[in-house]
Scaffold this motif. Structure first.
Motif, PDB file in Angstrom:
ATOM      1  N   MET A 155       0.828  -1.196   0.000  1.00 13.58           N
ATOM      2  CA  MET A 155       0.000   0.000   0.000  1.00 13.58           C
ATOM      3  C   MET A 155       0.870   1.257   0.000  1.00 13.58           C
ATOM      4  O   MET A 155       1.826   1.363   0.766  1.00 13.58           O
ATOM      5  CB  MET A 155      -0.890  -0.013   1.254  1.00 13.58           C
ATOM      6  N   LYS A 156       0.557   2.213  -0.860  1.00 14.48           N
ATOM      7  CA  LYS A 156       1.339   3.440  -0.940  1.00 14.48           C
ATOM      8  C   LYS A 156       1.017   4.364   0.228  1.00 14.48           C
ATOM      9  O   LYS A 156      -0.137   4.533   0.592  1.00 14.48           O
ATOM     10  CB  LYS A 156       1.043   4.166  -2.258  1.00 14.48           C
ATOM     11  N   ASN A 157       2.056   4.961   0.785  1.00 14.43           N
ATOM     12  CA  ASN A 157       1.897   5.918   1.869  1.00 14.43           C
ATOM     13  C   ASN A 157       2.017   7.346   1.351  1.00 14.43           C
ATOM     14  O   ASN A 157       2.613   7.579   0.299  1.00 14.43           O
ATOM     15  CB  ASN A 157       2.974   5.696   2.939  1.00 14.43           C
ATOM     16  N   LYS A 158       1.454   8.283   2.127  1.00 15.25           N
ATOM     17  CA  LYS A 158       1.612   9.707   1.814  1.00 15.25           C
ATOM     18  C   LYS A 158       2.803  10.232   2.613  1.00 15.25           C
ATOM     19  O   LYS A 158       2.760  10.254   3.852  1.00 15.25           O
ATOM     20  CB  LYS A 158       0.349  10.478   2.205  1.00 15.25           C
ATOM     21  N   ILE A 159       3.851  10.615   1.886  1.00 15.78           N
ATOM     22  CA  ILE A 159       5.095  11.039   2.524  1.00 15.78           C
ATOM     23  C   ILE A 159       5.316  12.531   2.305  1.00 15.78           C
ATOM     24  O   ILE A 159       5.173  13.032   1.188  1.00 15.78           O
ATOM     25  CB  ILE A 159       6.306  10.272   1.920  1.00 15.78           C
ATOM     26  N   LEU A 160       5.672  13.232   3.388  1.00 16.60           N
ATOM     27  CA  LEU A 160       6.026  14.643   3.284  1.00 16.60           C
ATOM     28  C   LEU A 160       7.535  14.783   3.425  1.00 16.60           C
ATOM     29  O   LEU A 160       8.124  14.310   4.401  1.00 16.60           O
ATOM     30  CB  LEU A 160       5.331  15.465   4.374  1.00 16.60           C
ATOM     31  N   ILE A 161       8.172  15.428   2.452  1.00 13.50           N
ATOM     32  CA  ILE A 161       9.605  15.687   2.513  1.00 13.50           C
ATOM     33  C   ILE A 161       9.825  17.059   3.150  1.00 13.50           C
ATOM     34  O   ILE A 161       9.352  18.081   2.638  1.00 13.50           O
ATOM     35  CB  ILE A 161      10.234  15.669   1.094  1.00 13.50           C
ATOM     36  N   PHE A 162      10.535  17.068   4.263  1.00 13.99           N
ATOM     37  CA  PHE A 162      10.802  18.295   5.016  1.00 13.99           C
ATOM     38  C   PHE A 162      12.320  18.508   5.010  1.00 13.99           C
ATOM     39  O   PHE A 162      13.044  17.928   5.809  1.00 13.99           O
ATOM     40  CB  PHE A 162      10.272  18.115   6.449  1.00 13.99           C
ATOM     41  N   GLY A 163      12.791  19.324   4.078  1.00 18.28           N
ATOM     42  CA  GLY A 163      14.219  19.590   3.984  1.00 18.28           C
ATOM     43  C   GLY A 163      14.588  20.851   4.743  1.00 18.28           C
ATOM     44  O   GLY A 163      13.756  21.728   4.943  1.00 18.28           O
ATOM     45  N   GLY A 164      15.827  20.920   5.172  1.00 15.99           N
ATOM     46  CA  GLY A 164      16.277  22.121   5.868  1.00 15.99           C
ATOM     47  C   GLY A 164      17.684  21.969   6.393  1.00 15.99           C
ATOM     48  O   GLY A 164      18.270  20.887   6.342  1.00 15.99           O
ATOM     49  N   THR A 165      18.202  23.059   6.920  1.00 19.20           N
ATOM     50  CA  THR A 165      19.541  23.027   7.507  1.00 19.20           C
ATOM     51  C   THR A 165      19.510  22.317   8.859  1.00 19.20           C
ATOM     52  O   THR A 165      20.427  21.590   9.205  1.00 19.20           O
ATOM     53  CB  THR A 165      20.069  24.471   7.690  1.00 19.20           C
ATOM     54  N   PHE A 166      18.440  22.552   9.641  1.00 21.38           N
ATOM     55  CA  PHE A 166      18.284  21.975  10.980  1.00 21.38           C
ATOM     56  C   PHE A 166      19.545  22.245  11.806  1.00 21.38           C
ATOM     57  O   PHE A 166      20.230  21.329  12.266  1.00 21.38           O
ATOM     58  CB  PHE A 166      17.954  20.478  10.899  1.00 21.38           C
ATOM     59  N   ASN A 167      19.809  23.530  12.014  1.00 22.23           N
ATOM     60  CA  ASN A 167      21.063  23.981  12.626  1.00 22.23           C
ATOM     61  C   ASN A 167      20.802  24.892  13.830  1.00 22.23           C
ATOM     62  O   ASN A 167      21.081  26.086  13.758  1.00 22.23           O
ATOM     63  CB  ASN A 167      21.887  24.723  11.555  1.00 22.23           C
ATOM     64  N   PRO A 168      20.221  24.368  14.952  1.00 20.83           N
ATOM     65  CA  PRO A 168      19.832  22.970  15.170  1.00 20.83           C
ATOM     66  C   PRO A 168      18.338  22.754  14.887  1.00 20.83           C
ATOM     67  O   PRO A 168      17.594  23.719  14.720  1.00 20.83           O
ATOM     68  CB  PRO A 168      20.084  22.807  16.674  1.00 20.83           C
ATOM     69  N   ILE A 169      17.931  21.481  14.874  1.00 18.51           N
ATOM     70  CA  ILE A 169      16.500  21.177  14.821  1.00 18.51           C
ATOM     71  C   ILE A 169      15.878  21.639  16.137  1.00 18.51           C
ATOM     72  O   ILE A 169      16.489  21.500  17.203  1.00 18.51           O
ATOM     73  CB  ILE A 169      16.248  19.679  14.565  1.00 18.51           C
ATOM     74  N   HIS A 170      14.672  22.217  16.070  1.00 18.72           N
ATOM     75  CA  HIS A 170      14.037  22.731  17.288  1.00 18.72           C
ATOM     76  C   HIS A 170      12.571  22.293  17.341  1.00 18.72           C
ATOM     77  O   HIS A 170      12.054  21.669  16.402  1.00 18.72           O
ATOM     78  CB  HIS A 170      14.169  24.251  17.370  1.00 18.72           C
ATOM     79  N   ASN A 171      11.926  22.629  18.445  1.00 20.85           N
ATOM     80  CA  ASN A 171      10.549  22.179  18.651  1.00 20.85           C
ATOM     81  C   ASN A 171       9.571  22.773  17.645  1.00 20.85           C
ATOM     82  O   ASN A 171       8.532  22.184  17.358  1.00 20.85           O
ATOM     83  CB  ASN A 171      10.106  22.491  20.084  1.00 20.85           C
ATOM     84  N   GLY A 172       9.893  23.921  17.079  1.00 18.03           N
ATOM     85  CA  GLY A 172       9.051  24.492  16.032  1.00 18.03           C
ATOM     86  C   GLY A 172       8.985  23.588  14.814  1.00 18.03           C
ATOM     87  O   GLY A 172       7.918  23.406  14.216  1.00 18.03           O
ATOM     88  N   HIS A 173      10.125  23.003  14.441  1.00 22.99           N
ATOM     89  CA  HIS A 173      10.155  22.044  13.331  1.00 22.99           C
ATOM     90  C   HIS A 173       9.247  20.849  13.634  1.00 22.99           C
ATOM     91  O   HIS A 173       8.485  20.383  12.775  1.00 22.99           O
ATOM     92  CB  HIS A 173      11.577  21.502  13.110  1.00 22.99           C
ATOM     93  N   LEU A 174       9.347  20.347  14.866  1.00 25.32           N
ATOM     94  CA  LEU A 174       8.595  19.146  15.250  1.00 25.32           C
ATOM     95  C   LEU A 174       7.095  19.432  15.307  1.00 25.32           C
ATOM     96  O   LEU A 174       6.280  18.619  14.855  1.00 25.32           O
ATOM     97  CB  LEU A 174       9.092  18.620  16.600  1.00 25.32           C
ATOM     98  N   ILE A 175       6.733  20.595  15.860  1.00 21.11           N
ATOM     99  CA  ILE A 175       5.323  20.982  15.937  1.00 21.11           C
ATOM    100  C   ILE A 175       4.749  21.135  14.529  1.00 21.11           C
ATOM    101  O   ILE A 175       3.637  20.685  14.243  1.00 21.11           O
ATOM    102  CB  ILE A 175       5.160  22.287  16.750  1.00 21.11           C
TER     103      ILE A 175
END
Length: 196
Positions: A1-21
């Motif tokens: 079954m095919k899934n719906k995938i979201l590609i989230f690219g970025g520097t993540f320097n650093p990754i923070h809770n805003g990215h996760l939310i």
């Protein structure tokens, strides 16, 4: 079954809770099965940490969410920030439905992207609206729909006022970043004396 995938690219320097939310918001609002975080290999910013350190923090930040994943595909295949090549490689490895998350600032500059015509013909795009710029965004989306048959949707987003640059500045100033990043990421930054 095919899934719906979201590609989230970025520097993540650093990754923070805003990215996760934001990633969780995308899952809730758009029904994605998985969000794949893809850190850029060699960003053009002078104060960016090396890829492996940023990836280590990314892994820490997402480890408790089974709908979050990461990929080091850009480094593994030496794709140097060329989104088209990254998407083509992912498409060869998987048959899932792929959507790309971009900011409204990127939407306004898509004409400069490598093989943007191919990207917009093949992949869905989800736009993160940063400010009240509805009319400009609508005009640009209409232009890309007419030109390439693009499938572009604007995410109805509750803006999170956290940024990686803000976090780096706070660290340099000796301020606490508690609650802005995951606890283990905060400890790692402190123990490794990053961004000081």
């Amino acid at each position: 079954m095919k899934n719906k995938i979201l590609i989230f690219g970025g520097t993540f320097n650093p990754i923070h809770n805003g990215h996760l939310i934001l990633a969780e918001h995308c899952i809730n609002e758009e029904g994605f099965d998985k969000v794949v975080f893809i850190p850029t290999m060699n960003p053009y910013y002078k104060d960016t940490l090396d890829f492996d350190t940023r990836l280590k923090m990314l892994k820490m930040a997402i480890k408790d969410n089974d709908k979050f994943a990461y990929s080091s595909i850009e480094k593994r295949y030496n794709l140097e920030g060329r989104l088209y090549l990254i998407l083509e490689k992912i498409s060869k490895l998987s048959e899932d439905y792929i959507t790309i998350l971009i900011g409204s600032d990127s939407l306004m500059n898509l004409d400069w992207w490598y093989k943007i015509d191919e990207i917009l013909k093949k992949y869905k795009v989800l736009v993160l609206k940063r400010d009240e710029e509805d009319e400009a965004i609508a005009i640009k989306i209409a232009e890309y729909k007419e030109k390439y048959g693009a499938d572009i949707k604007v995410l109805d987003n509750k803006r999170i006022e956290i940024s990686s640059s803000m976090i780096r500045e706070m660290i340099k100033s000796g301020k606490s970043i508690k609650y802005l990043v995951r606890d283990d990421v905060e400890k790692f930054i402190r123990d490794e004396k990053l961004y000081v």
